[in-house]
Design a protein around this motif. Structure first.
Motif, short mmCIF file in Angstrom:
data_model
loop_
_atom_site.label_atom_id
_atom_site.label_comp_id
_atom_site.label_asym_id
_atom_site.label_seq_id
_atom_site.Cartn_x
_atom_site.Cartn_y
_atom_site.Cartn_z
N GLU A 51 84.03 90.47 -31.56
CA GLU A 51 84.11 91.47 -32.62
C GLU A 51 83.41 90.99 -33.90
N HIS A 52 83.61 89.72 -34.23
CA HIS A 52 82.96 89.17 -35.42
C HIS A 52 81.44 89.17 -35.26
N ASP A 55 80.23 92.71 -35.58
CA ASP A 55 80.28 93.12 -36.99
C ASP A 55 79.07 92.61 -37.77
N LYS A 59 76.33 95.01 -39.42
CA LYS A 59 76.13 94.97 -40.88
C LYS A 59 74.65 94.77 -41.20
N MET A 114 81.43 100.64 -31.52
CA MET A 114 81.14 99.83 -32.70
C MET A 114 80.09 100.52 -33.57
N TRP A 118 80.65 101.73 -37.93
CA TRP A 118 79.89 101.49 -39.16
C TRP A 118 79.22 102.74 -39.69
#
Length: 190
Positions: A51-52, A55, A59, A114, A118
């Protein structure tokens, strides 16, 4: 971060992007580490979990999309050229990896995705549409997600069929023309 650690970090991100496009977001972290040429410990030191890592990738992608919006809006183009230029930027950003355009387009509006988390593409698209609405250049009621899907569909077809840039531009122009308010002279009957 030390220079060698930064290189590992950058290599992991580049490889992870490829692996996630190829295998989906459930791809093996061990596969990512192996392809990046780093040990699993190095991977997990930089990114404690999948997940990190996702992300960070998203981003970065969202930041690139926002930079493309800013650049497109700053160009001061007429409405039609602005829309086509923006749509071409979207196609470039979602078509970085083979098959990426279809995957990203399919994920739009899917709250479990995901990509949807965002909302970078939809938000960026909305910025362009609002800019054009403020100028009275675009039809009311344009749905941001649906427009993203149309442009993503063109990108997916271009990716799968190997369309040339001019062919893609012509398709994007059709979408733009459908969104723009027709000049009054064009609405008069002969």
């Amino acid at each position: 971060m030390r220079a060698d650690a930064q290189r590992s970090y950058d290599r992991i991100l580049a490889v992870a992007g490829d692996v996630f496009v190829e295998q989906g977001t459930n791809a093996s972290m061990n596969e990512i580490a192996k392809r990046a040429g780093v040990g699993a410990g190095t991977l997990y030191r930089h990114f404690p979990d999948r997940e990190h890592l996702l992300d960070v990738l998203l981003k970065d992608w969202v930041a690139q999309i926002q930079a493309a919006v800013d650049q497109t809006l700053a160009a001061g183009l007429p409405p039609r050229e602005l829309l086509i230029t923006w749509f071409e930027a979207v196609v470039r950003h979602i078509s970085v990896h083979r098959g990426g355009a279809a995957r990203l387009t399919a994920a739009l509006g899917n709250t479990a995705s995901m990509v949807d988390k965002w909302q970078g593409l939809a938000t960026a698209n909305q910025s362009v549409l609002r800019h054009l609405e403020a100028r009275g250049a675009i039809r009311g009621g344009a749905d941001t997600i649906q427009i993203c899907r149309l442009v993503g569909g063109v990108a997916a077809v271009a990716d799968a069929g190997g369309l040339l840039r001019d062919d893609t531009r012509d398709l994007l122009a059709l979408i733009a023309d459908g969104l723009l308010v027709a000049p009054a002279a064009a609405l008069r009957c002969p």
